[in-house]
Design a protein around this motif. Sequence first.
Motif, PDB file in Angstrom:
ATOM      1  N   ASP A 261       0.794  -1.234   0.000  1.00 38.59           N
ATOM      2  CA  ASP A 261       0.000   0.000   0.000  1.00 38.59           C
ATOM      3  C   ASP A 261       0.823   1.280   0.000  1.00 38.59           C
ATOM      4  O   ASP A 261       0.279   2.363  -0.152  1.00 38.59           O
ATOM      5  CB  ASP A 261      -0.969  -0.014   1.200  1.00 38.59           C
ATOM      6  N   ILE A 262       2.129   1.183   0.206  1.00 38.03           N
ATOM      7  CA  ILE A 262       2.964   2.393   0.138  1.00 38.03           C
ATOM      8  C   ILE A 262       3.974   2.263  -1.011  1.00 38.03           C
ATOM      9  O   ILE A 262       3.942   3.023  -1.968  1.00 38.03           O
ATOM     10  CB  ILE A 262       3.722   2.643   1.462  1.00 38.03           C
TER      11      ILE A 262
ATOM     12  N   LEU B 189       3.380   2.643  -4.852  1.00 35.24           N
ATOM     13  CA  LEU B 189       2.938   3.937  -5.364  1.00 35.24           C
ATOM     14  C   LEU B 189       4.076   4.956  -5.434  1.00 35.24           C
ATOM     15  O   LEU B 189       3.889   6.067  -5.918  1.00 35.24           O
ATOM     16  CB  LEU B 189       1.787   4.452  -4.502  1.00 35.24           C
ATOM     17  N   GLN B 190       5.223   4.592  -4.960  1.00 40.38           N
ATOM     18  CA  GLN B 190       6.358   5.520  -4.987  1.00 40.38           C
ATOM     19  C   GLN B 190       7.504   4.982  -5.823  1.00 40.38           C
ATOM     20  O   GLN B 190       8.512   5.656  -5.981  1.00 40.38           O
ATOM     21  CB  GLN B 190       6.874   5.750  -3.567  1.00 40.38           C
TER      22      GLN B 190
ATOM     23  N   TRP C  98       1.885  13.698  -4.688  1.00 42.29           N
ATOM     24  CA  TRP C  98       1.561  12.271  -4.810  1.00 42.29           C
ATOM     25  C   TRP C  98       2.345  11.463  -3.776  1.00 42.29           C
ATOM     26  O   TRP C  98       1.792  10.669  -3.018  1.00 42.29           O
ATOM     27  CB  TRP C  98       1.878  11.815  -6.242  1.00 42.29           C
TER      28      TRP C  98
ATOM     29  N   HIS D 175       1.252  12.136  -0.251  1.00 42.65           N
ATOM     30  CA  HIS D 175      -0.056  11.533   0.058  1.00 42.65           C
ATOM     31  C   HIS D 175       0.103  10.053   0.421  1.00 42.65           C
ATOM     32  O   HIS D 175      -0.330   9.606   1.479  1.00 42.65           O
ATOM     33  CB  HIS D 175      -0.987  11.693  -1.141  1.00 42.65           C
ATOM     34  N   TRP D 176       0.738   9.292  -0.451  1.00 37.06           N
ATOM     35  CA  TRP D 176       0.774   7.834  -0.249  1.00 37.06           C
ATOM     36  C   TRP D 176       1.747   7.434   0.842  1.00 37.06           C
ATOM     37  O   TRP D 176       1.458   6.558   1.659  1.00 37.06           O
ATOM     38  CB  TRP D 176       1.093   7.115  -1.563  1.00 37.06           C
TER      39      TRP D 176
ATOM     40  N   GLY E 273       0.305   6.505   4.440  1.00 40.68           N
ATOM     41  CA  GLY E 273       0.641   5.095   4.657  1.00 40.68           C
ATOM     42  C   GLY E 273       1.432   4.898   5.938  1.00 40.68           C
ATOM     43  O   GLY E 273       1.146   3.990   6.733  1.00 40.68           O
TER      44      GLY E 273
ATOM     45  N   VAL F  53      -6.576   4.950  -5.545  1.00 43.46           N
ATOM     46  CA  VAL F  53      -5.699   5.483  -6.585  1.00 43.46           C
ATOM     47  C   VAL F  53      -6.532   6.087  -7.718  1.00 43.46           C
ATOM     48  O   VAL F  53      -6.245   7.185  -8.210  1.00 43.46           O
ATOM     49  CB  VAL F  53      -4.748   4.386  -7.113  1.00 43.46           C
TER      50      VAL F  53
ATOM     51  N   TYR G 282      -7.781   9.376  -6.749  1.00 45.01           N
ATOM     52  CA  TYR G 282      -6.723  10.400  -6.802  1.00 45.01           C
ATOM     53  C   TYR G 282      -6.495  10.850  -8.244  1.00 45.01           C
ATOM     54  O   TYR G 282      -6.366  12.046  -8.529  1.00 45.01           O
ATOM     55  CB  TYR G 282      -5.434   9.826  -6.205  1.00 45.01           C
TER      56      TYR G 282
END
Lengths: 220, 220
Positions: free
Chosen positions: A104-105, A108-109, A131, A134-135, A139, B113, B116
């Motif tokens: 979940d983290i 997204l990065q 972005w 946020h995540w 998270g 997601v 977003y």
Amino acid sequence: MLYYGYWRSSAAWRCRIAFNLKKIAPEFVAVHLTRDGGAQRTEEFRVINPQKRVPALDLNGAVLTQSLAIIEWLEETIPEPALLPDDPWSRAQVRAFALAIACDIHPLQNLEVQQYLRGKLNLEQSAVSDWLGHWIGNGLLACEALLGSQPSNQAFAFGASPTLADICLAPQLYSAERFGISLNDMPRLRTLGASYADHPAFVDAHAHNQPDSEEWFWGI
Amino acid sequence: MLYYGYWRSSAAWRCRIAFNLKKIAPEFVAVHLTRDGGAQRTEEFRVINPQKRVPALDLNGAVLTQSLAIIEWLEETIPEPALLPDDPWSRAQVRAFALAIACDIHPLQNLEVQQYLRGKLNLEQSAVSDWLGHWIGNGLLACEALLGSQPSNQAFAFGASPTLADICLAPQLYSAERFGISLNDMPRLRTLGASYADHPAFVDAHAHNQPDSEEWFWGI
């Protein structure tokens, strides 16, 4: 045993911590993720891992991918020191924490997502930073809360010794720092970060201490 | 035992398949992810899961989150039928396949997601579709390749009976269809999809067969 990795890949980093804790030293093959379009995207590497990602572990020609699968395999084949508690419910709590980061983290990065945001979506740096903030920020706040029932004087997330949870958290804290995410509201995570900075297996696995490390920079 | 879920959540769906295979039936609590801003974002639910996500399992007031942690816990406490093979290397391969979906595909398509992308980034539908096509399409192509060394006449991804790999793949195939991703180049995955459509544990767990199912629609 060959280990395909990259100094700054969080997923490869997790494996390095586990190798150190289990006291094994697979031969390292550097896969440069950004130079010349990325060595992970070559045909040569696609044969090793069709996902075009690191880490990958080659055991006499058989390949295993996915950091958490590699670490669970290490845990089953080299049980000591244990990276998961004994009882099933506690094991599940450790895995849930690790997955809160790994599912979940981190996805997204990671590099590929940032390349998509900057490339295909043509986002400005400020939008990419939003972005990431946020995540990663939300998270990690959830991770702080997930540790709410744990005694706060433990050196590691789920006790006196490191588990899979710490293995996933350490590189994620580095990414948070790298991307300028504040940990002000996460005292427990900050304390854990200090534990990792003091533990040889974590220090040796740090992105900055790898044979392929490059000068630290904030870009991707 | 209480199971907090939502009919169309891939992660909750994975747990439903596992419950069915292990022949347990936790009491279901529906968490509507889109109505009125999302029940998962209420203070009431945040106490249950600070990640504000489903699934969550409540066992006498103790909560376990993360679908793969829940399923590994089921596997350890209710060993039959096994959802992972016996030998460590094969177990790792199954886990790697499951994680290729749970870490590298699903997190990039999930509701939050997409909200977003549409909300904060104000993307048009075509750009959202491109995003979904990129991550789901390439991700599933890699999954097809990861099964390359498996006999193609197996009913399930890693043998004659379902494993954690199938549990993760089934909801992901549904999402692929929902978002218009072609499986033309993935004959093995299409065959697996047909197996799931024939297996009672998978059919019963399908998004469309839940107490909280709504008329199927393509939006989020």
